[in-house]
Each structure stands twice: as structure tokens, then as C-alpha cells.
Write an enzyme that holds these catalytic residues in place. Structure first.
Site, PDB file in Angstrom:
ATOM      1  N   ARG A  58    -104.015 -22.101  -4.949  1.00  0.00           N
ATOM      2  CA  ARG A  58    -103.096 -23.300  -5.499  1.00  0.00           C
ATOM      3  C   ARG A  58    -103.793 -24.524  -5.083  1.00  0.00           C
ATOM      4  O   ARG A  58    -103.627 -25.666  -5.977  1.00  0.00           O
ATOM      5  CB  ARG A  58    -101.789 -23.256  -4.930  1.00  0.00           C
ATOM      6  CG  ARG A  58    -100.919 -24.187  -5.213  1.00  0.00           C
ATOM      7  CD  ARG A  58     -99.554 -24.177  -5.053  1.00  0.00           C
ATOM      8  NE  ARG A  58     -99.156 -23.613  -3.404  1.00  0.00           N
ATOM      9  CZ  ARG A  58     -99.299 -24.419  -2.305  1.00  0.00           C
ATOM     10  NH1 ARG A  58     -99.574 -25.909  -2.386  1.00  0.00           N
ATOM     11  NH2 ARG A  58     -98.913 -23.968  -1.255  1.00  0.00           N
ATOM     12  N   TYR A 111     -94.619 -36.934 -27.253  1.00  0.00           N
ATOM     13  CA  TYR A 111     -94.272 -35.512 -27.056  1.00  0.00           C
ATOM     14  C   TYR A 111     -92.758 -35.225 -26.249  1.00  0.00           C
ATOM     15  O   TYR A 111     -92.831 -35.856 -25.277  1.00  0.00           O
ATOM     16  CB  TYR A 111     -95.227 -34.553 -26.138  1.00  0.00           C
ATOM     17  CG  TYR A 111     -95.072 -33.220 -26.113  1.00  0.00           C
ATOM     18  CD1 TYR A 111     -95.323 -32.138 -27.378  1.00  0.00           C
ATOM     19  CD2 TYR A 111     -94.786 -32.823 -24.717  1.00  0.00           C
ATOM     20  CE1 TYR A 111     -94.950 -30.912 -27.117  1.00  0.00           C
ATOM     21  CE2 TYR A 111     -94.501 -31.107 -24.759  1.00  0.00           C
ATOM     22  CZ  TYR A 111     -94.736 -30.493 -25.947  1.00  0.00           C
ATOM     23  OH  TYR A 111     -94.529 -29.267 -25.956  1.00  0.00           O
ATOM     24  N   ASP A 183    -102.340 -39.366 -23.269  1.00  0.00           N
ATOM     25  CA  ASP A 183    -102.334 -38.016 -23.522  1.00  0.00           C
ATOM     26  C   ASP A 183    -103.289 -37.803 -24.990  1.00  0.00           C
ATOM     27  O   ASP A 183    -102.949 -38.339 -26.123  1.00  0.00           O
ATOM     28  CB  ASP A 183    -100.795 -37.475 -24.251  1.00  0.00           C
ATOM     29  CG  ASP A 183    -100.847 -36.164 -24.666  1.00  0.00           C
ATOM     30  OD1 ASP A 183    -101.775 -35.395 -24.868  1.00  0.00           O
ATOM     31  OD2 ASP A 183     -99.546 -35.645 -24.474  1.00  0.00           O
ATOM     32  N   LYS A 208    -103.962 -26.436 -26.896  1.00  0.00           N
ATOM     33  CA  LYS A 208    -104.241 -26.820 -28.132  1.00  0.00           C
ATOM     34  C   LYS A 208    -105.781 -26.962 -28.576  1.00  0.00           C
ATOM     35  O   LYS A 208    -106.217 -25.854 -28.414  1.00  0.00           O
ATOM     36  CB  LYS A 208    -103.610 -28.424 -28.635  1.00  0.00           C
ATOM     37  CG  LYS A 208    -102.090 -28.418 -27.871  1.00  0.00           C
ATOM     38  CD  LYS A 208    -100.896 -27.505 -28.545  1.00  0.00           C
ATOM     39  CE  LYS A 208     -99.717 -27.479 -27.596  1.00  0.00           C
ATOM     40  NZ  LYS A 208     -99.101 -28.788 -27.298  1.00  0.00           N
TER      41      LYS A 208
HETATM   42  C1  LIG Z   1     -98.156 -29.178 -26.506  1.00  0.00           C
HETATM   43  C2  LIG Z   1     -98.077 -30.734 -26.096  1.00  0.00           C
HETATM   44  C3  LIG Z   1     -97.795 -30.887 -24.602  1.00  0.00           C
HETATM   45  C4  LIG Z   1     -97.490 -30.103 -23.779  1.00  0.00           C
HETATM   46  O1  LIG Z   1     -98.260 -29.123 -23.446  1.00  0.00           O
HETATM   47  P1  LIG Z   1     -97.909 -27.543 -22.944  1.00  0.00           P
HETATM   48  O2  LIG Z   1     -99.044 -26.826 -22.799  1.00  0.00           O
HETATM   49  O3  LIG Z   1     -97.066 -27.009 -23.933  1.00  0.00           O
HETATM   50  O4  LIG Z   1     -97.115 -27.739 -21.768  1.00  0.00           O
HETATM   51  C5  LIG Z   1     -98.153 -32.381 -24.335  1.00  0.00           C
HETATM   52  N1  LIG Z   1     -98.531 -33.314 -25.199  1.00  0.00           N
HETATM   53  C6  LIG Z   1     -98.963 -33.025 -26.362  1.00  0.00           C
HETATM   54  C7  LIG Z   1     -99.247 -34.025 -27.484  1.00  0.00           C
HETATM   55  C8  LIG Z   1     -98.606 -31.675 -26.914  1.00  0.00           C
HETATM   56  O5  LIG Z   1     -99.180 -31.490 -28.407  1.00  0.00           O
END
Ligand SMILES: *Cc1c(COP(=O)(O)O)cnc(C)c1O
Length: 393
Positions: A58, A111, A183, A208
């Protein structure tokens, strides 16, 4: 191997990798929850930070560490912190940098869960949040209060594809002593490097583009400021938002092909956008690579390419959106994005169905809007699928 002086493509493959006892060509999965100390002294030194040995997964793990250093290198950052998911990254950043009585300014098209957790949960601990259209810098400046700590942006925004000027936000943040968090999920460091543009923290859902194969979820946070890295890692470890070694292995494997995947996907995306733009049933297309995008100049300035995400509108509105979803076959009707496969979804009836009509309108999510994440299949097949789908709308 030292990779800091190497090019981006070389770092994709080698950054963060270390030599092990067997000369493994790739970083193995260290699927171990705990690590044996060599002596009482060594154990004490690991805990005090005098030795950088591993203690407990962890807190840290060799496979996870390799990924953290890989992504930190790609973002031109000092250190990375891997998390169980993108939301694990976002909540760790909020937890580390916000507190009772503090205020965050975020994008109204952020998001969904990144907004929801502020409104529903952090609000219970006295954190205040204001959501504005960060593409309009005056809205950000107007929202600043004496207790504002964070400016949080996402660019391009989901699913409107509106851009926010990162360098301009960095200046606003510096002038007002705010921490700028970006982000960077929609771009990946291949297309956009927020730290180079002045951001303090950059984070990713590696689910992604970075992993790119629709087979794991995960997150990574990168910063250049040791104090921010320390605070965020502390919260991540206490909340238990850590990544798992197998997850890290998968992402290390996926990231190696990031550049060639994005190159092919954005080549395809440009052709798809041009096809959609001339289609009679399509009322508008928003793709940063089209000269018709209102912020085409900003896209050219802050992005190294236009990516493979786009949204478009249908003349037939909500019903046409639903119909198109039922008449595509190659494009997967699914949320998520940035994978090798083409994904399509209709936010008004799906991801954003639970948002109030006023907030939906404010975030630019109209009923006719369809979101497309273009994959690396043969572009002729992607276009033929959309063409036959649109024929049925
Ligand atoms: C999918 C996504 C998230 C969240 O990510 P997870 O891996 O699903 O928790 C945050 N920001 C953006 C822009 C995303 O597309």
C-alpha cells in the site's frame, strides 16, 4: 538506464524500468504484499526514509514504482503517485490540498464524479466549490475568494470539447497563490504537458489513453513540487487508494505504444470528423483539429496533436441520438475512451442523464450531442459503420 536526456518515445519504453537479479527485459509483477527487511537497522531506515527499500505494497512496490517513474518522466515531472483509479487520483488530490473552510474553483464540464464528490461528500467536511466555464478566464477570476486554494481544470472538456488555456490559468494561479491541477486524461502527455505550461499538479485516469486497451482502471498523479508530492502521497497511502502490482504491470505494457496508438487514432479522427462535418444529418462537429473549432488556435498552441475525441450533434435531437446508438455495430456502445477500439455514447441519455437540466445546459451538454472516441481500426470501416448508423436515424 538513465532516460531523462532521452526522447519521448524512448522514455515510453524505458523510463522507470530497473535492472533486476535476472536481467528481465520488462519490469516483472512483484505480487507481494510485504517485503522482508535485511535487519532491524534496515527496517528502521526504511521507515525513517534513510533507505528507499520497500515496506508494504500500500505504501510502495517495485512494479508500481516503475510505473510512477515512467509517467513522471513523460510529464516532465519530478515524482508520480499511482492510484487504484482515476477517481482515486482525484480524491487523493482533493484530500491532500483542501480542508475545512477552503474553496476550489473547478470547470462546470469536469468529469461528473469529480464534481459529484465535491458537492455530495467534501461539502460535508466544509469544503466549498464553485463551477465555472474555465474556457472563459474572466469567470475564473471572478470566482476567486480569499479562501480559494485550488484551480482545477480539464482540457479538452468532456464531452463539449471546449479548451481551457493552461498557461493563462497558470498565470492566474500564480498571481492569486492557487494550486493549478490539470486532469490530462483526454490528451495524455504525448499531446499535452501541463507541468511545462505552468501547472502544479497533473493527473490521469490511466484507464484511458495511457493504458489504452480497455482492460484495467487506474490513475496517476505527477508534480514537480516535492511538498505537493509528499502531501498527496501521504493521503493516498492513508486512504488506501493505491494501485495493485498487476495493474501497474498492465499499464507499463500499455504505455509503451502510446505514441503510435495516438498517431493512428488522431489520423483516423481527422477523417471521421471531416466525414461527419459534410453529413446532412449532422448539425455540428466539435473536434479541435477542425478549423471550425472556436479554439482551433489554442489547440495548435498548447497541444502537440488534436487527439481522437470528438462530439457532434444530430438534427433529430435526443431521439436521433438514441437511434444512432442502436444502429452502430463496429463502434462499441460504451462509456470510457482512449482505447484501441472505437467507442460511442449519447451523454444526454447515458453518462449525464442524472444531471439537472440547468447544470446540463450550463455544461453545454445538449440532447443532440453524441460523443465519439475514435480507435485504431481501419478508418474506412469506422466511417462505413457511422454512415450506416446515420442512415437509420
Ligand atoms: C474516466 C475519467 C476519470 C475517472 O477515472 P477512473 O479511472 O474511471 O476512476 C477522470 N477524469 C476523466 C477526464 C476521465 O475521463
Amino acid at each position: 538506464m538513465e532516460t531523462q536526456d532521452k526522447g519521448f518515445n524512448t522514455r515510453l519504453i524505458h523510463a522507470g524500468a530497473f535492472e533486476d537479479a535476472y536481467g528481465s527485459a520488462t519490469v516483472p509483477i512483484y505480487q507481494s504484499s510485504t517485503f522482508k527487511f535485511k535487519s532491524a537497522r534496515h527496517g528502521a531506515d526504511c521507515f525513517s526514509g534513510k533507505s528507499d527499500g520497500f515496506i508494504y505494497t500500500r505504501i510502495g512496490n517495485p512494479t508500481i514504482r516503475a510505473l510512477e517513474q515512467n509517467i513522471a518522466s513523460l510529464e516532465n515531472g519530478r515524482d508520480g503517485i499511482a492510484t487504484s483509479s482515476g477517481m482515486g487520483a482525484i480524491t487523493s488530490v482533493y484530500m491532500a490540498l483542501l480542508g475545512s473552510g477552503s474553496h476550489i474553483i473547478s470547470s462546470d464540464a469536469v468529469y461528473g464524479p469529480a464534481r459529484g464528490v465535491l458537492e455530495q461528500d467534501f461539502s460535508r467536511f466544509g469544503v466549498e466549490a464553485t463551477f465555472v466555464n474555465t474556457s472563459h478566464l474572466d469567470q475564473i477570476v471572478d470566482a476567486i475568494r480569499p479562501n480559494t486554494r485550488l484551480l482545477y481544470i480539464e482540457t479538452p472538456a468532456n464531452p463539449t470539447m471546449e479548451l481551457t488555456d493552461i498557461a493563462a490559468c497558470a498565470k492566474i494561479a500564480r498571481d492569486n497563490k492557487l494550486i493549478l491541477v490539470v486532469d490530462n486524461t483526454f490528451c495524455s502527455p504525448y499531446l499535452q504537458k501541463p507541468l511545462d505550461l505552468g501547472a502544479d499538479v497533473v493527473l490521469h485516469s490511466v484507464t484511458k489513453f495511457i493504458n489504452g486497451h480497455a482492460d484495467i482502471v487506474g490513475g496517476v498523479i505527477v508534480s514537480n513540487t516535492p511538498e505537493l508530492c509528499r502531501k498527496i502521497r501521504h493521503c493516498m497511502v492513508y486512504m488506501g487508494c493505491n494501485m495493485d502490482p498487476t495493474q501497474a504491470f498492465m499499464v507499463l505494457r500499455g504505455v509503451k505504444t502510446l505514441a503510435i496508438r495516438i498517431e493512428r487514432a488522431q489520423e483516423n479522427a481527422m477523417q471521421v470528423a471531416e466525414f461527419l462535418q459534410q453529413h446532412p444529418k449532422v448539425s455540428w462537429v466539435r473536434y479541435p483539429g477542425l478549423k471550425s473549432h472556436p479554439q482551433y488556435a489554442l489547440a495548435e498552441k498548447q497541444m502537440a496533436g488534436f487527439g481522437s475525441m470528438m462530439s457532434f450533434g444530430l438534427h433529430g435531437g435526443y431521439q436521433a441520438g438514441e437511434k444512432l446508438m442502436n444502429h452502430v455495430h463496429l463502434a462499441l456502445l460504451a462509456v470510457s475512451l482512449g482505447g484501441v477500439e472505437t467507442l460511442i455514447q449519447h451523454p444526454a441519455s447515458m453518462t449525464h442523464a442524472g444531471i439537472s437540466p440547468e447544470n446540463k445546459l450550463a455544461a453545454g451538454i445538449t440532447d443532440d450531442l453524441v460523443r465519439l472516441s475514435v480507435g485504431i481500426e481501419d478508418v474506412g470501416d469506422i466511417i462505413a459503420d457511422l454512415e450506416s448508423g446515420l442512415h437509420n436515424v
